[in-house]
Design an enzyme around this catalytic site. Structure first.
Site, mmCIF file in Angstrom:
data_model
loop_
_atom_site.group_PDB
_atom_site.id
_atom_site.type_symbol
_atom_site.label_atom_id
_atom_site.label_comp_id
_atom_site.label_asym_id
_atom_site.label_seq_id
_atom_site.Cartn_x
_atom_site.Cartn_y
_atom_site.Cartn_z
ATOM 1 N N LYS A 209 -33.696 -32.161 89.353
ATOM 2 C CA LYS A 209 -34.190 -31.388 89.185
ATOM 3 C C LYS A 209 -35.512 -32.384 88.120
ATOM 4 O O LYS A 209 -36.737 -32.687 88.544
ATOM 5 C CB LYS A 209 -34.383 -29.922 88.363
ATOM 6 C CG LYS A 209 -36.243 -29.634 88.627
ATOM 7 C CD LYS A 209 -35.812 -28.084 87.683
ATOM 8 C CE LYS A 209 -37.226 -27.601 87.005
ATOM 9 N NZ LYS A 209 -36.575 -26.150 86.789
ATOM 10 N N GLU A 215 -25.067 -37.109 84.571
ATOM 11 C CA GLU A 215 -23.716 -37.680 86.281
ATOM 12 C C GLU A 215 -24.787 -38.050 87.052
ATOM 13 O O GLU A 215 -23.902 -38.698 87.526
ATOM 14 C CB GLU A 215 -22.778 -36.225 85.743
ATOM 15 C CG GLU A 215 -22.555 -35.519 84.752
ATOM 16 C CD GLU A 215 -23.046 -34.157 83.933
ATOM 17 O OE1 GLU A 215 -23.861 -34.367 83.955
ATOM 18 O OE2 GLU A 215 -22.020 -33.915 82.959
ATOM 19 N N GLY A 269 -33.170 -24.617 88.302
ATOM 20 C CA GLY A 269 -32.210 -24.971 89.241
ATOM 21 C C GLY A 269 -31.508 -23.765 89.993
ATOM 22 O O GLY A 269 -31.044 -24.488 90.828
ATOM 23 N N ARG A 270 -30.806 -23.328 89.510
ATOM 24 C CA ARG A 270 -29.895 -22.448 90.001
ATOM 25 C C ARG A 270 -30.546 -21.149 91.660
ATOM 26 O O ARG A 270 -29.892 -20.957 91.779
ATOM 27 C CB ARG A 270 -29.249 -21.074 89.509
ATOM 28 C CG ARG A 270 -29.748 -20.795 88.137
ATOM 29 C CD ARG A 270 -28.835 -19.992 87.158
ATOM 30 N NE ARG A 270 -29.690 -19.469 85.736
ATOM 31 C CZ ARG A 270 -30.481 -20.043 85.308
ATOM 32 N NH1 ARG A 270 -30.430 -21.726 85.544
ATOM 33 N NH2 ARG A 270 -30.958 -19.339 83.677
ATOM 34 N N GLU A 355 -24.996 -18.053 84.089
ATOM 35 C CA GLU A 355 -26.188 -19.477 84.205
ATOM 36 C C GLU A 355 -27.156 -18.709 82.821
ATOM 37 O O GLU A 355 -28.004 -18.244 82.559
ATOM 38 C CB GLU A 355 -26.446 -20.309 84.388
ATOM 39 C CG GLU A 355 -26.429 -21.551 83.792
ATOM 40 C CD GLU A 355 -27.267 -22.672 84.119
ATOM 41 O OE1 GLU A 355 -26.688 -23.146 85.313
ATOM 42 O OE2 GLU A 355 -27.423 -23.597 83.500
ATOM 43 N N HIS A 386 -2.690 -12.577 97.665
ATOM 44 C CA HIS A 386 -1.574 -12.974 98.137
ATOM 45 C C HIS A 386 -1.122 -13.701 96.468
ATOM 46 O O HIS A 386 -0.007 -14.269 96.598
ATOM 47 C CB HIS A 386 -1.448 -14.045 99.010
ATOM 48 C CG HIS A 386 -0.952 -13.584 100.425
ATOM 49 N ND1 HIS A 386 0.126 -12.963 100.774
ATOM 50 C CD2 HIS A 386 -2.480 -12.775 101.093
ATOM 51 C CE1 HIS A 386 -0.159 -12.101 102.146
ATOM 52 N NE2 HIS A 386 -1.587 -12.181 102.270
ATOM 53 N N LYS A 514 -24.847 -31.315 78.280
ATOM 54 C CA LYS A 514 -25.644 -32.249 77.766
ATOM 55 C C LYS A 514 -26.337 -33.462 77.080
ATOM 56 O O LYS A 514 -25.883 -34.279 77.599
ATOM 57 C CB LYS A 514 -27.072 -31.752 79.026
ATOM 58 C CG LYS A 514 -27.092 -31.745 80.330
ATOM 59 C CD LYS A 514 -28.528 -31.132 81.056
ATOM 60 C CE LYS A 514 -28.259 -30.680 82.181
ATOM 61 N NZ LYS A 514 -29.412 -30.334 82.876
#
Ligand code: G6Q
Length: 548
Positions: A209, A215, A269-270, A355, A386, A514
């Protein structure tokens, strides 16, 4: 005007009074006392079915919760979101992911002078043209070969959505296109992909965005370097495309303006999987199915907008979750998809809910005096059974569970599907019923165990039960039902944010991360030894420097 405090609301106070009694209610008895409970506490919407009857609540509790939703202004805030008001008040932004899935002929929506639906559909049209070209083999790599591998480089909201959806819709995917997702700055992530793809047939999507996330920028630069070591610079345009709101930065990176796919700052973003960030989805399943995915979400939007609160699926899911968090004090929620293709759905929800609502001040900046977002975690249900289901059944914490399943499979292995659903339903029953000590005694006696052995084993084999769960069913896992499912949880998150009076659309905690790494990165890579930190951080930095 500031929202009155949650605790001062009449319905919250009434719920608080009810809570100590409710903590003692036994769901077994609630079911036994009302044969219509399942019917009364379930709802259909947009092709999904929600059963919330296996929760520790009754009609009165629900009434109070609905009253609370009204008192907290859920409807007005929902309408403000759909209308493009700047409800993200710390960033002064509208929140319009719902506009990303509205049809082209939806009533005009103007935000900051921009015609939102026209802008959205212009970009969708470009996504359509580009994805058709790549899928049909008309978009060729620089040596004239068709694209075989697509590598999405992005992180957080620019990774989790497309990755989760591409996995979920694998049965709808182009058989000749392999999708890869690189998010981690850990070189192992990119290296694992670069070591198996061919620059002549690989398309990189740089998805960010802001186009400043370190990263993603590092992975993008490294991928570019890898590519230009094996192919001429002039070939970049055939192999690198970008999705961002920051068109200047994309240009500087060297991406052709024809293959820049924009979106807007009113898309969090999400919440961006519906925008051009969904380009990998359109490439994998084709624009037609991508549109079905958007249509499924739109169907849920319409339901959320128009259904009365008492029959509104996202509202009910939110209220039940709020009740469990606030009054039964459940600190986490486990997501259990009984569908292998939804394996990344818990990770997706983790970001969406935590978030959005992992906040400790209200929209006006006052410290809250109540708990907000629980931890969200999970994985495919059968595998969880399990592993950590032990704790869910017999541990000291009560963790509500969302079971998610498709009634019909996307394969012919019928016996497998019956076994899968049997596990799903049996688990929700067991969490609700538990197993009393009397039942355990009867079982062990029937097995012929000696009385002292029964005495010794019985406490271990007893299950408290009375543990809450929801079950969400769809007919098949399709692009449409997946769209509805994701939108269901988006709106659930929204409603809870309104109840808690937090801004569900900023993420200052993520922004902090960040900034933090930047300082230490400099200390790791230069010879200066600033020792600015505490002894632990200084010691860890020293260890890393010694290892170089
Ligand atoms: C999402 C968050 C965060 C964001 C990533 C990537 O709501 O803001 O997860 O998506 O940090 O940011 P960019 O897309 O700007 O690279």
């Amino acid at each position: 005007m500031p929202q009155p405090s949650l605790r001062s609301s009449a319905s919250f106070q009434a719920l608080s009074k009810l809570a100590p009694d409710a903590a003692r209610w036994q769901m077994r008895e609630l079911f036994a006392g009302d044969p219509e409970r399942f019917k009364a506490m379930s709802v259909d919407a947009a092709g999904l079915f929600l059963d919330y009857s296996k929760n520790r609540l009754d009609g009165r509790t629900l009434e109070l919760l609905l009253q609370l939703a009204r008192e907290r202004g859920v409807e007005a805030r929902r309408d403000a979101m759909f209308a493009g008001e700047k409800i993200n008040n710390t960033e002064q932004r509208a929140v319009l992911h719902t506009a990303l899935r509205a049809p082209a002929d939806a009533p005009k929506l103007i935000v900051d002078g921009q015609d939102v639906h026209a802008d959205v559909h212009a970009v969708l049209q470009r996504v359509r043209v580009f994805s058709d070209a790549v899928r049909s083999g008309t978009w060729l790599g620089h040596t004239g070969k068709a694209i075989v591998d697509v590598v999405n480089i992005g992180i957080g909201g620019s990774d989790l959505g497309p990755k989760m959806v591409c996995l979920a819709l694998r049965q709808y995917s182009h058989p000749g296109l392999r999708m890869h997702f690189v998010s981690n700055v850990d070189g192992h992530d990119l290296d694992a992909v670069l070591s198996i793809v061919d620059p002549e047939t690989t398309l990189f999507i740089i998805a960010s965005k802001t186009f400043t996330t370190s990263e993603t920028m590092m992975n993008a630069q490294t991928a570019r370097k890898w590519f230009t070591a094996l192919a001429p610079e002039s070939a970049l345009a055939r192999h690198f495309v970008a999705v961002s709101t920051n068109l200047e930065a994309i240009k500087t990176f060297g991406i052709d303006p024809d293959t820049m796919f924009p979106f807007w700052d009113w898309v969090g973003g999400r919440y961006s999987v519906w925008s051009a960030i969904g380009l990998p989805i359109a490439l994998a399943v084709g624009f037609g199915y991508f549109s079905d995915f958007l249509a499924g979400a739109h169907a849920m939007d319409q339901h959320f907008k128009s259904a009365p609160l008492a029959a509104n699926m996202p509202v009910l899911l939110a209220l039940v979750g709020f009740w469990n968090r606030q009054f039964l004090e459940c600190g986490s929620v486990s997501i259990a998809p009984y569908h292998q293709d939804l394996s990344r759905f818990p990770a997706y929800l983790q970001q969406l809910e935590m978030e959005s609502n992992g906040k400790r001040v209200t929209r006006d900046g006052a410290a809250v005096d109540y708990a907000t977002c629980p931890a969200v975690w999970g994985e495919c249900g059968t595998n969880g059974q399990h592993a950590y289901f032990q704790m869910l059944h017999q541990g000291t914490d009560v963790t509500p569970i969302d079971f998610i399943a498709a009634l019909r499979p996307g394969h012919e292995l019928q016996r497998h599907h019956a076994a899968l659903l049997a596990n799903c339903f049996a688990q929700s029953e067991a969490f609700m019923r538990g197993k009393t000590i009397t039942e355990v005694y009867a079982d062990l006696q029937a097995q012929g165990l000696a009385p002292d052995e029964i005495e010794r084993l019985a406490p271990h084999k007893t299950f408290p039960g009375n543990r809450p769960s929801n079950t969400i069913l769809m007919e098949y896992l399709t692009p449409h039902s997946l769209g509805a499912l994701v939108a269901l949880y988006e709106h659930k998150t929204f409603v809870q944010g309104v109840l808690w009076d937090v801004n569900s659309f900023d993420q200052w905690g993520v922004e902090l991360g960040k900034a933090l790494a930047k300082n230490i990165e400099a200390e790791l890579t230069t010879t200066v030894r600033p020792e600015l930190h505490d002894s632990s951080t200084n010691g860890l930095i020293a260890k890393a420097r010694e290892a170089v």
